[in-house]
Motif scaffolding. Structure first.
Motif, PDB file in Angstrom:
ATOM      1  N   GLY A 137       0.844  -1.232   0.221  1.00  0.00           N
ATOM      2  CA  GLY A 137       0.181   0.054  -0.036  1.00  0.00           C
ATOM      3  C   GLY A 137       0.914   1.283  -0.048  1.00  0.00           C
ATOM      4  O   GLY A 137       0.648   2.117  -0.812  1.00  0.00           O
ATOM      5  N   PHE A 138       1.865   1.498   0.838  1.00  0.00           N
ATOM      6  CA  PHE A 138       2.738   2.448   0.773  1.00  0.00           C
ATOM      7  C   PHE A 138       4.103   2.087   1.202  1.00  0.00           C
ATOM      8  O   PHE A 138       5.150   3.149   1.426  1.00  0.00           O
ATOM      9  CB  PHE A 138       2.287   3.698   1.801  1.00  0.00           C
ATOM     10  N   PHE A 163      10.424  -4.186   8.389  1.00  0.00           N
ATOM     11  CA  PHE A 163      10.951  -2.728   8.204  1.00  0.00           C
ATOM     12  C   PHE A 163      10.243  -2.088   7.329  1.00  0.00           C
ATOM     13  O   PHE A 163       9.926  -2.284   6.216  1.00  0.00           O
ATOM     14  CB  PHE A 163      12.475  -2.629   7.909  1.00  0.00           C
ATOM     15  N   VAL A 164       9.721  -0.712   7.611  1.00  0.00           N
ATOM     16  CA  VAL A 164       8.988   0.190   6.919  1.00  0.00           C
ATOM     17  C   VAL A 164       9.731   1.448   6.352  1.00  0.00           C
ATOM     18  O   VAL A 164       9.911   1.495   5.195  1.00  0.00           O
ATOM     19  CB  VAL A 164       7.647   0.450   7.397  1.00  0.00           C
ATOM     20  N   GLY A 165      10.213   2.163   7.592  1.00  0.00           N
ATOM     21  CA  GLY A 165      10.754   3.480   7.125  1.00  0.00           C
ATOM     22  C   GLY A 165      10.484   4.451   6.108  1.00  0.00           C
ATOM     23  O   GLY A 165      11.141   4.735   5.263  1.00  0.00           O
ATOM     24  N   THR A 166       9.386   4.936   6.621  1.00  0.00           N
ATOM     25  CA  THR A 166       8.631   5.974   5.818  1.00  0.00           C
ATOM     26  C   THR A 166       8.217   7.357   6.640  1.00  0.00           C
ATOM     27  O   THR A 166       8.257   6.897   7.895  1.00  0.00           O
ATOM     28  CB  THR A 166       7.315   5.580   5.063  1.00  0.00           C
ATOM     29  N   GLU A 167       8.045   8.430   6.037  1.00  0.00           N
ATOM     30  CA  GLU A 167       7.798   9.565   7.103  1.00  0.00           C
ATOM     31  C   GLU A 167       6.327   9.906   6.718  1.00  0.00           C
ATOM     32  O   GLU A 167       6.004  10.096   5.542  1.00  0.00           O
ATOM     33  CB  GLU A 167       8.836  10.588   6.944  1.00  0.00           C
ATOM     34  N   ALA A 168       5.657  10.695   7.529  1.00  0.00           N
ATOM     35  CA  ALA A 168       4.410  11.250   7.199  1.00  0.00           C
ATOM     36  C   ALA A 168       4.197  12.310   8.057  1.00  0.00           C
ATOM     37  O   ALA A 168       4.820  12.522   9.124  1.00  0.00           O
ATOM     38  CB  ALA A 168       3.322  10.170   7.371  1.00  0.00           C
ATOM     39  N   LYS A 194       5.612  15.677  12.440  1.00  0.00           N
ATOM     40  CA  LYS A 194       6.173  14.711  11.588  1.00  0.00           C
ATOM     41  C   LYS A 194       6.333  13.550  12.401  1.00  0.00           C
ATOM     42  O   LYS A 194       6.891  13.423  13.454  1.00  0.00           O
ATOM     43  CB  LYS A 194       7.695  15.210  11.153  1.00  0.00           C
ATOM     44  N   ILE A 195       6.115  12.153  11.708  1.00  0.00           N
ATOM     45  CA  ILE A 195       6.201  11.052  12.334  1.00  0.00           C
ATOM     46  C   ILE A 195       6.926  10.094  11.364  1.00  0.00           C
ATOM     47  O   ILE A 195       7.148  10.268  10.028  1.00  0.00           O
ATOM     48  CB  ILE A 195       4.837  10.290  12.815  1.00  0.00           C
ATOM     49  N   GLN A 196       7.532   9.086  12.094  1.00  0.00           N
ATOM     50  CA  GLN A 196       8.437   8.040  11.306  1.00  0.00           C
ATOM     51  C   GLN A 196       7.660   6.890  11.499  1.00  0.00           C
ATOM     52  O   GLN A 196       7.326   6.302  12.612  1.00  0.00           O
ATOM     53  CB  GLN A 196       9.602   7.803  11.628  1.00  0.00           C
ATOM     54  N   VAL A 197       7.361   6.089  10.381  1.00  0.00           N
ATOM     55  CA  VAL A 197       6.598   4.835  10.539  1.00  0.00           C
ATOM     56  C   VAL A 197       7.863   3.690  10.497  1.00  0.00           C
ATOM     57  O   VAL A 197       8.465   3.616   9.333  1.00  0.00           O
ATOM     58  CB  VAL A 197       5.641   4.529   9.367  1.00  0.00           C
ATOM     59  N   LEU A 198       8.176   2.985  11.746  1.00  0.00           N
ATOM     60  CA  LEU A 198       9.354   2.367  11.461  1.00  0.00           C
ATOM     61  C   LEU A 198       9.174   0.875  11.121  1.00  0.00           C
ATOM     62  O   LEU A 198       9.986   0.333  10.349  1.00  0.00           O
ATOM     63  CB  LEU A 198       9.756   2.314  12.932  1.00  0.00           C
ATOM     64  N   THR A 233      -3.096  10.916   8.345  1.00  0.00           N
ATOM     65  CA  THR A 233      -1.744  11.355   7.912  1.00  0.00           C
ATOM     66  C   THR A 233      -1.578  11.759   6.388  1.00  0.00           C
ATOM     67  O   THR A 233      -2.532  11.063   5.621  1.00  0.00           O
ATOM     68  CB  THR A 233      -0.504  10.425   8.125  1.00  0.00           C
ATOM     69  N   GLU A 234      -0.806  12.512   6.152  1.00  0.00           N
ATOM     70  CA  GLU A 234      -0.388  12.701   4.617  1.00  0.00           C
ATOM     71  C   GLU A 234       1.135  12.581   4.452  1.00  0.00           C
ATOM     72  O   GLU A 234       1.787  12.887   5.294  1.00  0.00           O
ATOM     73  CB  GLU A 234      -0.889  13.896   4.344  1.00  0.00           C
ATOM     74  N   GLY A 235       1.282  12.400   3.009  1.00  0.00           N
ATOM     75  CA  GLY A 235       2.776  12.239   2.659  1.00  0.00           C
ATOM     76  C   GLY A 235       3.010  10.663   2.607  1.00  0.00           C
ATOM     77  O   GLY A 235       4.236  10.582   1.857  1.00  0.00           O
ATOM     78  N   LEU A 236       2.343   9.752   2.963  1.00  0.00           N
ATOM     79  CA  LEU A 236       2.731   8.502   2.967  1.00  0.00           C
ATOM     80  C   LEU A 236       2.421   8.147   1.154  1.00  0.00           C
ATOM     81  O   LEU A 236       1.606   8.523   0.655  1.00  0.00           O
ATOM     82  CB  LEU A 236       2.267   7.524   3.775  1.00  0.00           C
ATOM     83  N   PRO A 237       3.344   7.385   0.375  1.00  0.00           N
ATOM     84  CA  PRO A 237       3.380   7.133  -1.052  1.00  0.00           C
ATOM     85  C   PRO A 237       2.183   5.902  -1.083  1.00  0.00           C
ATOM     86  O   PRO A 237       2.604   4.960  -1.920  1.00  0.00           O
ATOM     87  CB  PRO A 237       4.618   6.723  -1.228  1.00  0.00           C
ATOM     88  N   TRP A 238       1.082   6.194  -0.955  1.00  0.00           N
ATOM     89  CA  TRP A 238      -0.106   5.168  -1.185  1.00  0.00           C
ATOM     90  C   TRP A 238      -0.287   4.820  -2.611  1.00  0.00           C
ATOM     91  O   TRP A 238      -0.435   5.941  -3.271  1.00  0.00           O
ATOM     92  CB  TRP A 238      -1.379   5.665  -0.494  1.00  0.00           C
ATOM     93  N   ALA A 239      -0.363   3.579  -2.936  1.00  0.00           N
ATOM     94  CA  ALA A 239      -0.618   3.448  -4.349  1.00  0.00           C
ATOM     95  C   ALA A 239      -1.291   1.877  -4.423  1.00  0.00           C
ATOM     96  O   ALA A 239      -0.818   1.116  -3.687  1.00  0.00           O
ATOM     97  CB  ALA A 239       0.648   3.412  -5.162  1.00  0.00           C
ATOM     98  N   GLY A 240      -2.054   1.665  -5.445  1.00  0.00           N
ATOM     99  CA  GLY A 240      -2.721   0.408  -5.567  1.00  0.00           C
ATOM    100  C   GLY A 240      -1.813  -0.608  -6.021  1.00  0.00           C
ATOM    101  O   GLY A 240      -0.479  -0.308  -6.330  1.00  0.00           O
TER     102      GLY A 240
END
Length: 240
Positions: A137-138, A163-168, A194-198, A233-240
């Motif tokens: 998803g992201f 590991f995820v490692g994205t920021e939102a 800002k948050i980090q999804v670890l 949240t916003e800024g996560l690279p959501w894609a199908g």
């Protein structure tokens, strides 16, 4: 003064520095020495649109495999372990990330043996390991598979977390929890922070959802569900 690097240290550095090797694009037929006898085998896969099975041929050996309603794209020759004499062949299926699958086979000179199935052949370095990515998803979920040559099996190596490692950026405040079982609130994330999804837990087969470990802008750690990340949240690279 010339400094010598210990052999073990140098070998470790070379392993870490080795470039990733990605599998080639699948083809309908190929030729390769799979059993290490110095003679290449003719390799082919046959499949027609709508068929529930494919036919894989290597030399004089034939095997029928299930498609699970996915389109068979072709075969790819890979070398999972460059330290042994064998190479492997993978049947590649699916046109989207949702239905993509690669079934890996070995050939002992007489018969084809299924070693295992991965979502994708993301990296094959020749060190006995296959790394496989699945889009979630992201973020990409990375699985590790290790080859057991004695058993002729490609075994998944379980992970407690991925590991995820994205920021939102938080657009609507929501809480992060002490653990996936303890619902005590560690912090309420501030709007605009800002948050980090670890990391993420393996997907629950019943709910088809994961827990995510989040680091707040103040350095606090807590858990949340997919829905909060998607809706608040916003800024996560959501894609199908």
């Amino acid at each position: 003064m010339k400094m010598e690097i210990p052999a073990l240290t140098a070998a470790a550095f070379l392993l870490l520095a080795a470039p990733a090797v990605h599998a080639d694009e699948p083809v309908k037929s190929a030729s390769a020495d799979l059993d290490g006898d110095g003679k290449p085998e003719a390799i082919s896969v046959q499949w027609a649109q709508g068929d529930a099975q494919f036919v894989l041929k290597v030399g004089g050996a034939t095997l029928r495999g299930k498609t699970n309603d996915a389109e068979v794209r072709g075969v790819t020759v890979i070398d999972v372990d460059g330290g042994d004499k064998w190479k492997e062949v993978a049947v590649d299926m699916g046109l989207t990330d949702d239905d993509h699958r690669s079934i890996v086979y070995g050939f002992d000179g007489k018969a084809l043996k299924e070693l295992g199935s991965t979502h994708a052949l993301t990296e094959v370095r020749g060190n006995g390991i296959v790394l496989s990515d699945t889009w979630m998803g992201f973020w990409n979920l990375r699985e590790k598979y290790a080859l057991d040559r004695k058993a002729w099996k490609l075994n998944r190596v379980p992970q407690e977390l991925y590991f995820v490692g994205t920021e939102a950026t938080v657009k609507q405040s929501f809480p992060i929890l002490r653990s996936t079982k303890d619902k005590a609130v560690v912090a309420n994330l501030a709007e605009g922070s800002k948050i980090q999804v670890l990391a993420a837990t393996p997907e629950d087969p019943k709910t088809q959802d994961s827990w995510y470990l989040v680091k707040s802008s103040t350095g606090l750690l807590g858990w949340t569900r997919t829905q909060n990340l998607h809706d608040k949240t916003e800024g996560l690279p959501w894609a199908g």
